[in-house]
Design an enzyme around this catalytic site. Structure first.
Site, PDB file in Angstrom:
ATOM      1  N   PHE A 113       0.813  -1.214   0.000  1.00 47.38           N
ATOM      2  CA  PHE A 113       0.000   0.000   0.000  1.00 47.38           C
ATOM      3  C   PHE A 113       0.848   1.267   0.000  1.00 47.38           C
ATOM      4  O   PHE A 113       0.383   2.343  -0.383  1.00 47.38           O
ATOM      5  CB  PHE A 113      -0.955  -0.002   1.200  1.00 47.38           C
ATOM      6  CG  PHE A 113      -0.339   0.435   2.499  1.00 47.38           C
ATOM      7  CD1 PHE A 113      -0.427   1.750   2.924  1.00 47.38           C
ATOM      8  CD2 PHE A 113       0.309  -0.471   3.322  1.00 47.38           C
ATOM      9  CE1 PHE A 113       0.138   2.158   4.128  1.00 47.38           C
ATOM     10  CE2 PHE A 113       0.861  -0.083   4.523  1.00 47.38           C
ATOM     11  CZ  PHE A 113       0.788   1.238   4.930  1.00 47.38           C
ATOM     12  N   LYS A 114       2.119   1.159   0.403  1.00 42.32           N
ATOM     13  CA  LYS A 114       2.977   2.340   0.455  1.00 42.32           C
ATOM     14  C   LYS A 114       3.117   2.996  -0.927  1.00 42.32           C
ATOM     15  O   LYS A 114       3.386   4.196  -1.028  1.00 42.32           O
ATOM     16  CB  LYS A 114       4.359   1.967   0.990  1.00 42.32           C
ATOM     17  CG  LYS A 114       4.361   1.201   2.313  1.00 42.32           C
ATOM     18  CD  LYS A 114       3.879   2.041   3.459  1.00 42.32           C
ATOM     19  CE  LYS A 114       3.848   1.268   4.764  1.00 42.32           C
ATOM     20  NZ  LYS A 114       5.135   1.041   5.363  1.00 42.32           N
ATOM     21  N   ASP A 115       2.941   2.205  -1.994  1.00 44.33           N
ATOM     22  CA  ASP A 115       3.036   2.767  -3.344  1.00 44.33           C
ATOM     23  C   ASP A 115       1.998   3.854  -3.594  1.00 44.33           C
ATOM     24  O   ASP A 115       2.232   4.767  -4.397  1.00 44.33           O
ATOM     25  CB  ASP A 115       2.847   1.671  -4.396  1.00 44.33           C
ATOM     26  CG  ASP A 115       3.996   0.680  -4.450  1.00 44.33           C
ATOM     27  OD1 ASP A 115       5.154   1.101  -4.295  1.00 44.33           O
ATOM     28  OD2 ASP A 115       3.728  -0.526  -4.633  1.00 44.33           O
TER      29      ASP A 115
END
Length: 474
Positions: A113-115
């Protein structure tokens, strides 16, 4: 929109100022001087917008120093189907008729999810640095996913170097390989003898050295970066609208969280007017946040207490973004926050049980739960059997805890935080087979690794940075 520090109400400038600066000079975090809100009618207008347009509407009130056309272009470059796998960017999937939903956030370049925020930061950094004819050296810490997301976002950015600290031996093999297999001139991976919190403390120590920070143009992309929090708030709006609920109807969200950045973005969306009923924090065995929301005491865990678990990205004993939440619970009283963090620095707990601030916390919509390794295995197995969906161990923490807080008639959206391929060992233990992975990651664990081992020592870290960037300081 201007920004201030959580600890001293110190003016920090505009969005692009805090985008590049990391920690405030007084050690606090950047917060907007006010939180913009949407009326019910305005929310209805947002309901059918594609992701890029929705991101613009949510983010632009907080970004006054990037022209409208430029911001729209940055968002168009960021949120593309070829980067995130579909036009939806963050698809919402129902788990049968259980009332549980998965918000898919892990289809980007690093499979986490960091993307969702880091890809925006990569483009925004490049834009600002070109505009100001500057360079920046990002210093970050990762418990597993931030590192690869940051490095993938900054690949080929001529004005950016990345120095990424990770806890030696405490990430999955896939996570290590994603980072350490990169052999790029602007990427420096550093394995620290310690836990994630030690890495995080090193980043803060370097930022606290104002002369060094200025000399070497040190910036940050960790969850303390306000740009990340703001970009993450967008997918709460997208997930909510995908439920197609009647106007004003509530939805609950369950978020696996160790550093409190992902779930704080949900609270920001709630404060902006999105009808979020409850925000459920899912912890693993490292249950600092569960302790607080269950009992009103925030106590940082020492490194020796932080367990190595099968959801390693949450093996954290100090939740960096929690300061932002307490700032809002204190009604933006930066002096009070500064006093609390003096207690934290001294190794003492922040105890809110007998204060008016605890009443504010209880009214904030937050709750918390935790899970164990056995819980994760059972949940991965059950979701696979019942719904034909393979999930990673962090998402399993969220599904398990989300189920326990499910309210009749209210959708529970569980945030998917990574694809199962990143944690194949645990998934294999749960279901007896290998999770699928994109072809570009075939055999990644066997590729040559490029990293430097350093002790848990701020001076050693500064010496390493100075050595690599010495010519910049001339």
């Amino acid at each position: 929109m201007q920004y201030v520090s959580t600890r001293g109400h110190q003016p920090l400038g505009t969005f692009t100022d805090v985008l590049l600066s990391g920690l405030a000079p007084d050690g606090g975090l950047a917060m907007p001087e006010r939180i913009s809100t949407f009326s019910a009618a305005e929310l209805e207008r947002l309901r059918e917008l594609p992701y890029v347009e929705l991101a613009y509407e949510v983010m632009h009130p907080f970004i006054s120093d990037i022209p409208e056309d430029d911001l729209r272009e940055l968002l168009r470059r960021t949120y593309r189907a070829e980067v995130f796998g579909s036009e939806d960017i963050t698809p919402l999937t129902a788990l049968g008729d259980s009332g549980l939903y998965l918000l898919e956030l892990s289809n980007g370049p690093s499979l986490a999810f960091k993307d969702m925020a880091m890809q925006f930061l990569g483009h925004a950094f490049e834009y600002v640095l070109e505009r100001e004819d500057r360079r920046v050296n990002i210093l970050g810490a990762t418990s597993g996913d931030t590192g690869s997301a940051a490095e993938y976002a900054m690949l080929g950015k001529e004005r950016v170097n990345v120095f990424m600290l990770s806890p030696q031996g405490r990430m999955s093999r896939f996570q290590q390989a994603q980072m350490y297999s990169l052999d790029e001139p602007n990427i420096f991976n550093i394995a620290v003898a310690g836990v994630f919190d030690d890495c995080q403390d090193l980043v803060k120590a370097v930022n606290a050295d104002a002369e060094f920070k200025a000399r070497y143009d040190i910036g940050a992309v960790n969850s303390i970066n306000w740009g990340r929090v703001l970009a993450q708030a967008v997918y709460y709006f997208k997930g909510y609208f995908a439920l197609n609920l009647p106007a004003g109807a509530e939805a609950d969200f369950c978020v696996p969280s160790g550093n409190f950045g992902n779930v704080f973005a949900g609270y920001l969306a709630r404060e902006m007017g999105l009808p979020v009923g409850r925000l459920i924090v899912a912890s693993n065995e490292n249950s600092v946040l569960h302790e607080f929301f269950s009992g009103g005491v925030y106590h940082v865990w020492p490194a020796e207490r932080v367990a190595v678990t099968s959801s390693p990205s949450m093996d954290i004993g100090k939740a960096s973004n929690f300061e932002r939440f307490l700032y809002l619970m204190a009604d933006a009283d930066a002096g009070q926050v500064g006093t609390w963090w003096e207690e934290v620095a001294a190794g003492r707990p922040v105890d809110l049980r007998e204060s008016a601030h605890w009443a504010a916390v209880q009214a904030s919509g937050f709750a918390a739960g935790r899970s164990s390794h056995a819980d994760r295995l059972a949940t991965i197995r059950r979701v696979d059997t019942d719904f034909g969906r393979l999930i990673d161990p962090h998402t399993a923490d969220g599904v398990l805890v989300g189920e326990s807080f499910k309210r009749p008639g209210v959708p529970m959206v569980c945030l998917e935080t990574a694809l199962p391929a990143k944690f194949a060992e645990t998934v294999r233990e749960a279901v007896g087979r290998e999770p699928a992975r994109p072809a570009r990651f075939a055999g990644i664990e066997e590729r040559p690794r490029h990293f430097t081992e350093l002790p848990n020592d701020a001076e050693a870290l500064k010496a390493f940075i100075a050595e690599k960037l010495g010519e910049w300081a001339q």
